[in-house]
Design an enzyme around this catalytic site. Sequence first.
Site: not given
Length: 396
Positions: A67, A104, A106, A318
């Site tokens: 992360s 990604c 996020n 995710m």
Amino acid sequence: MAHVPQIKIPATYIRGGTSKGVFFRLDDLPESAQIPGPARDALLLRVIGSPDPYGKQIDGMGGATSSTSKTVILSRSIKPEHDVDYLFGQVSIDTAFVDWSGNCGNLSAAVGSFAISAGLVDSGRIPHNGMAVVRIWQANIGKTIIAHVPITNGEVQETGDFELDGVTFPAAEVQLEFMDPAADEDGEGGSMFPTGNLVDDLVVPGVGTLKATLINAGIPTIFIQAEAIGYTGTELQDAINSDPQALVRFETIRAYGAVRMGLIEHVDEAAKRQHTPKVAFVAPPEAYQSSSGKAVAASDVDLLVRALSMGKLHHAMMGTAAVAIGTAAAVPGTLVNLAAGGGERTAVRFGHPSGTLRVGAEARQVNGEWTVTKAIMSRSARVLMEGWVRVPGDAF
């Protein structure tokens, strides 16, 4: 003996959703790193502090988890009707490898705000007060993301009262729309369900034959049933990440699933494609205590999902996998849909190790093929530090 001095590169360290990474403007990178290739990869590895045999990334900006071992490169878009091109690099922690195979979700939440602050969005598209709509071209996967970024007095509003499980402090809400997130004829896998089936029998040597939903939406994902591999879906990180045999088992499932999805030709290639596909396990609702100590009741969620990223159970979820969850839940008959009780649905709230998350998706069947027009979810983003990142001048 003389050594090459360090150079400094303009950079911003940003939390997006439940991830954080180092953001760059393409034009700010050294010339040799402005194009894809070994120099760019070497630079980003050195920025993050990889490869690190100690697994800590002490000598870099990484946080020693999937992360927090992330990089983003942004530039004005060359794509019509888009504002910014967004390229994501997932940096391996212990090997010299940057994976460019996926997005990604996020960090997508931070792209719009960084693009505005960095002057990559035309000023005429930014209200003095209100919501800026930033049209993002996700260059890794060739997809459009629409970010709704709050603006106050002409600047990005980062503070607020929106709470996101997996993030300690509240911030301003950023709504994301992942447009047409499933793979198409130009994308890997060929369709939303690359095998043509909603549920497959996935043969995994040493593990067995598992029911699996293999889907390309948001990010290629392999969904299996928790009970089929001895879990309940209420597990937290330590239950998986402290079990080396479990991690090997999940990686084996991931490798054979990748072959079945047509992403690789042989299981040995999975080691060079760590970011995709993801593997996740699902279960019907059940009460559990999240990693923060927060109680999650069975009535709070439609189903439970646990997902692995870069070989470890993720501490939350995710963003791209959340898109896959929402999309699969919207298609009657998938393992995700069945775990949520079956039937038609346009949104789902699922339980993950840090709490819960709601994601919506609009799916429909056209000529016997399932498609999804968009998936929607809310995240938040906040700049943590800005200035320059320094690396030895001979590191790339």
